[in-house]
Design a protein around this motif. Structure first.
Motif, mmCIF file in Angstrom:
data_model
loop_
_atom_site.group_PDB
_atom_site.id
_atom_site.type_symbol
_atom_site.label_atom_id
_atom_site.label_comp_id
_atom_site.label_asym_id
_atom_site.label_seq_id
_atom_site.Cartn_x
_atom_site.Cartn_y
_atom_site.Cartn_z
ATOM 1 N N ARG A 284 0.845 -1.202 0.000
ATOM 2 C CA ARG A 284 0.000 0.000 0.000
ATOM 3 C C ARG A 284 0.879 1.250 0.000
ATOM 4 O O ARG A 284 1.852 1.334 0.757
ATOM 5 N N GLN A 285 0.569 2.209 -0.865
ATOM 6 C CA GLN A 285 1.282 3.475 -0.865
ATOM 7 C C GLN A 285 0.768 4.315 0.292
ATOM 8 O O GLN A 285 -0.421 4.620 0.381
ATOM 9 N N ARG A 286 1.679 4.707 1.173
ATOM 10 C CA ARG A 286 1.273 5.369 2.417
ATOM 11 C C ARG A 286 1.426 6.882 2.391
ATOM 12 O O ARG A 286 0.922 7.566 3.281
ATOM 13 N N ASP A 287 2.144 7.411 1.399
ATOM 14 C CA ASP A 287 2.466 8.834 1.446
ATOM 15 C C ASP A 287 1.522 9.700 0.619
ATOM 16 O O ASP A 287 1.850 10.835 0.279
ATOM 17 N N ARG A 288 0.360 9.207 0.295
ATOM 18 C CA ARG A 288 -0.589 9.992 -0.491
ATOM 19 C C ARG A 288 -1.357 10.953 0.411
ATOM 20 O O ARG A 288 -1.669 10.648 1.568
ATOM 21 N N THR A 289 -1.686 12.108 -0.151
ATOM 22 C CA THR A 289 -2.428 13.113 0.618
ATOM 23 C C THR A 289 -3.921 13.070 0.320
ATOM 24 O O THR A 289 -4.684 13.826 0.903
ATOM 25 N N ALA B 283 4.323 -1.957 -6.685
ATOM 26 C CA ALA B 283 5.173 -3.133 -6.827
ATOM 27 C C ALA B 283 6.482 -2.741 -7.495
ATOM 28 O O ALA B 283 6.500 -1.895 -8.383
ATOM 29 N N ASP B 284 7.572 -3.377 -7.044
ATOM 30 C CA ASP B 284 8.892 -3.150 -7.622
ATOM 31 C C ASP B 284 9.076 -4.106 -8.798
ATOM 32 O O ASP B 284 9.047 -5.322 -8.631
ATOM 33 N N LEU B 285 9.273 -3.537 -10.007
ATOM 34 C CA LEU B 285 9.447 -4.365 -11.200
ATOM 35 C C LEU B 285 10.907 -4.702 -11.477
ATOM 36 O O LEU B 285 11.196 -5.458 -12.406
ATOM 37 N N GLY B 286 11.828 -4.140 -10.693
ATOM 38 C CA GLY B 286 13.238 -4.284 -10.992
ATOM 39 C C GLY B 286 13.705 -5.725 -11.074
ATOM 40 O O GLY B 286 14.512 -6.082 -11.944
ATOM 41 N N GLU B 287 13.208 -6.589 -10.206
ATOM 42 C CA GLU B 287 13.686 -7.972 -10.182
ATOM 43 C C GLU B 287 13.238 -8.774 -11.396
ATOM 44 O O GLU B 287 13.782 -9.843 -11.675
ATOM 45 N N TYR B 288 12.273 -8.260 -12.165
ATOM 46 C CA TYR B 288 11.766 -9.003 -13.311
ATOM 47 C C TYR B 288 12.545 -8.728 -14.594
ATOM 48 O O TYR B 288 12.377 -9.432 -15.594
ATOM 49 N N GLY B 289 13.389 -7.709 -14.579
ATOM 50 C CA GLY B 289 14.189 -7.413 -15.757
ATOM 51 C C GLY B 289 13.385 -6.969 -16.962
ATOM 52 O O GLY B 289 13.761 -7.222 -18.103
ATOM 53 N N ASP C 13 -5.869 8.579 -10.112
ATOM 54 C CA ASP C 13 -6.917 8.956 -9.161
ATOM 55 C C ASP C 13 -8.208 8.155 -9.256
ATOM 56 O O ASP C 13 -9.127 8.400 -8.471
ATOM 57 N N VAL C 14 -8.312 7.209 -10.179
ATOM 58 C CA VAL C 14 -9.546 6.425 -10.260
ATOM 59 C C VAL C 14 -9.193 4.946 -10.415
ATOM 60 O O VAL C 14 -8.133 4.599 -10.945
ATOM 61 N N PRO C 15 -10.071 4.044 -9.935
ATOM 62 C CA PRO C 15 -9.810 2.607 -10.073
ATOM 63 C C PRO C 15 -9.592 2.212 -11.531
ATOM 64 O O PRO C 15 -10.308 2.663 -12.425
ATOM 65 N N GLY C 16 -8.555 1.393 -11.747
ATOM 66 C CA GLY C 16 -8.247 0.919 -13.088
ATOM 67 C C GLY C 16 -7.131 1.674 -13.770
ATOM 68 O O GLY C 16 -6.727 1.313 -14.873
ATOM 69 N N GLU C 17 -6.601 2.727 -13.129
ATOM 70 C CA GLU C 17 -5.475 3.462 -13.694
ATOM 71 C C GLU C 17 -4.161 2.966 -13.101
ATOM 72 O O GLU C 17 -4.115 2.481 -11.969
ATOM 73 N N PHE C 18 -3.074 3.131 -13.880
ATOM 74 C CA PHE C 18 -1.756 2.764 -13.378
ATOM 75 C C PHE C 18 -0.716 3.747 -13.899
ATOM 76 O O PHE C 18 -0.941 4.491 -14.846
ATOM 77 N N TYR C 19 0.445 3.707 -13.256
ATOM 78 C CA TYR C 19 1.574 4.523 -13.687
ATOM 79 C C TYR C 19 2.854 3.760 -13.378
ATOM 80 O O TYR C 19 2.962 3.110 -12.329
ATOM 81 N N ILE C 20 3.830 3.805 -14.303
ATOM 82 C CA ILE C 20 5.118 3.163 -14.086
ATOM 83 C C ILE C 20 6.198 4.231 -14.026
ATOM 84 O O ILE C 20 6.377 5.006 -14.971
ATOM 85 N N ASP C 21 6.904 4.276 -12.893
ATOM 86 C CA ASP C 21 8.047 5.160 -12.727
ATOM 87 C C ASP C 21 9.267 4.424 -13.263
ATOM 88 O O ASP C 21 9.767 3.482 -12.647
ATOM 89 N N GLU D 198 12.392 5.409 -13.701
ATOM 90 C CA GLU D 198 13.647 5.607 -12.977
ATOM 91 C C GLU D 198 13.723 4.693 -11.758
ATOM 92 O O GLU D 198 14.758 4.064 -11.496
ATOM 93 N N LYS D 199 12.634 4.595 -11.019
ATOM 94 C CA LYS D 199 12.618 3.770 -9.812
ATOM 95 C C LYS D 199 12.122 2.348 -10.084
ATOM 96 O O LYS D 199 12.151 1.502 -9.191
ATOM 97 N N GLN D 200 11.628 2.107 -11.320
ATOM 98 C CA GLN D 200 11.091 0.806 -11.729
ATOM 99 C C GLN D 200 9.954 0.351 -10.805
ATOM 100 O O GLN D 200 9.879 -0.807 -10.383
ATOM 101 N N LEU D 201 9.079 1.284 -10.523
ATOM 102 C CA LEU D 201 7.935 1.006 -9.661
ATOM 103 C C LEU D 201 6.639 1.057 -10.465
ATOM 104 O O LEU D 201 6.452 1.941 -11.306
#
Length: 439
Positions: free
Chosen positions: A94-99, A107-113, A261-269, A271-274
């Motif tokens: 769970r992302q805890r730092d949202r206002t 999820a961290d995608l880094g280990e999947y290459g 901001d709505v169910p069903g949306e996603f974002y991939i960072d 740089e951080k592979q998140l």
């Protein structure tokens, strides 16, 4: 060919989880006399995950006119070939730092290459160069604004340079304008207060109809004056930002973390592979979360192949086409299903006597079935066919000039198909002597 399975054909039984590339190689290196009787590969029900580009067939994988190589799945639709990599739910936190009150899991995608794609270096069309994400078989949407529909340009400040006027003659000839002026992205203003939220946003991409209602594209932003709602494109639009049609120009921001901001949306960072996901309705501990690697590979690729049949197989969750055929003869897809593909279900180039019959096509990103074959100089027909197919809810991402059925070349046929829910074109016909009937 579709109905011919020789009684003496060699049967190869395959269990769920086996590597299909290994199975292909076993058949490829069979004794020629043994293979000439025909081979039937029987795939047990289950999900077969293939590395991008792994399931490629060449002339070595061909059957003969007397004995085709047939890959047969479960008649009830339980045999699935996919490129999707499942991310276990235990990998999400769970992302805890949202206002705000929006629930987001990470999820961290880094280990999947994964290959996570590169930002566009020019104006581009959909789909975006980012991984696709599915939850329980439903495509998730890159975070965007507006969540539904479009915003409109309030004023065009600078149309930027352009390469084409969009006039009939230029469109027919593809003639590009000559100019000594260096390429310059356009600039426009929006009065919507929502724009102020993006002052610190990274890599803003805007998707829109910047000139004509028949040409949509995605262009990255060079700068944004969030306080005044002024956007400057990083690259010029092909036709320039202008009102090629009388109504207001439509646009939306896509792949924007600030709009998760709505169910069903996603974002991939990248740089951080998140991976950030706003879980859709019905999300539960048993949900299946699938991410697609960003390498553009077709699920099945056939080059110079003949006498090969795929029957009763479901092709889904692929980053390219479901199947791409080049210079093939007598290759068939019989009673197969294609869904949740980034591009098309089937794409043919330079083929002869190939067929897609009884297919179900849904939820593709950029079109349905494209038949290509025949000689434009001699008018020799390709005789490729698409018959008895149901194609609906297609071109979910690229919205223009991606028809359910495209006939290219000479002498190809679309017959007895049902097409519905097109965002733009249902059918595109290019070339000579094609047949289109009873659809």
């Amino acid at each position: 060919m579709l109905n011919a399975v020789l009684a003496a054909a060699l049967v190869v039984n395959v269990n769920s989880g086996e590597n299909l590339a290994d199975v292909r190689d076993r058949i490829r290196y069979m004794d020629a006399a043994e293979k000439s009787r025909g081979v039937e590969v029987v795939l047990a029900p289950g999900r077969y995950i293939c590395e991008p580009g792994a399931l490629t067939f060449t002339g070595e994988d061909s059957g003969t006119k007397q004995g085709a190589v047939i890959w047969r799945g479960d008649p009830e639709g339980g045999t699935v070939i996919s490129q999707g990599v499942e991310i276990p739910l235990k990998k999400f936190k769970r992302q805890r730092d949202r206002t705000d009150d929006v629930k987001v899991i990470v999820a961290d995608l880094g280990e999947y290459g994964f290959s996570l794609g590169n930002p566009p270096e020019r104006e581009m069309t959909y789909p975006l160069p980012i991984p696709e994400l599915y939850v329980d078989g439903t495509r998730m949407v890159p975070a965007r604004w507006p969540n539904e529909g479009w915003a409109t340009i309030d004023s065009i400040i600078d149309g930027g340079t352009k390469k084409n006027t969009g006039g009939a003659w230029d469109a027919i000839t593809g003639q590009q304008m000559e100019s000594d002026e260096p390429p310059r992205g356009g600039k426009f203003a929006s009065k919507d207060p929502r724009v102020r939220r993006w002052a610190k946003a990274k890599d803003i991409w805007l998707h829109g109809y910047w000139c004509f209602d028949w040409y949509e594209s995605v262009i990255p932003i060079a700068t944004i004056d969030a306080a005044h709602g002024i956007f400057t494109f990083k690259y010029p639009h092909y036709y320039g930002i202008r009102k090629g049609n009388p109504n207001a120009r439509r646009w939306r921001a896509v792949n924007l973390y600030e709009e998760l901001d709505v169910p069903g949306e996603f974002y991939i960072d990248k740089e951080k592979q998140l991976l950030y996901l706003c879980p859709p309705a019905g999300f539960n501990p048993k949900s299946r979360v699938v991410v697609l690697d960003c390498r553009k590979r077709d699920l099945v690729r056939c080059e110079g192949v003949s006498n090969l049949v795929f029957r009763n197989i479901r092709f889904e969750e692929g980053f390219g086409n479901g199947a791409f055929l080049k210079d093939c003869e007598r290759v068939a897809f019989d009673r197969c299903a294609f869904r949740n593909l980034r591009l098309r279900a089937v794409m043919m180039e330079g083929c002869r006597n190939c067929i897609v019959r009884g297919a179900s096509v849904r939820l593709t990103g950029a079109g349905g079935i494209a038949l290509g074959g025949g000689d434009r100089r001699t008018l020799e027909p390709g005789r490729n066919r698409v018959e008895d197919c149901v194609i609906r809810d297609f071109s979910m991402q690229r919205l223009v000039y991606t028809p359910a059925i495209a006939l290219n070349g000479v002498g190809n046929v679309a017959r007895n198909n049902e097409i519905s829910s097109a965002p733009h074109m249902a059918v595109g016909i290019y070339g000579n002597d094609h047949g289109f009937e009873l659809n």
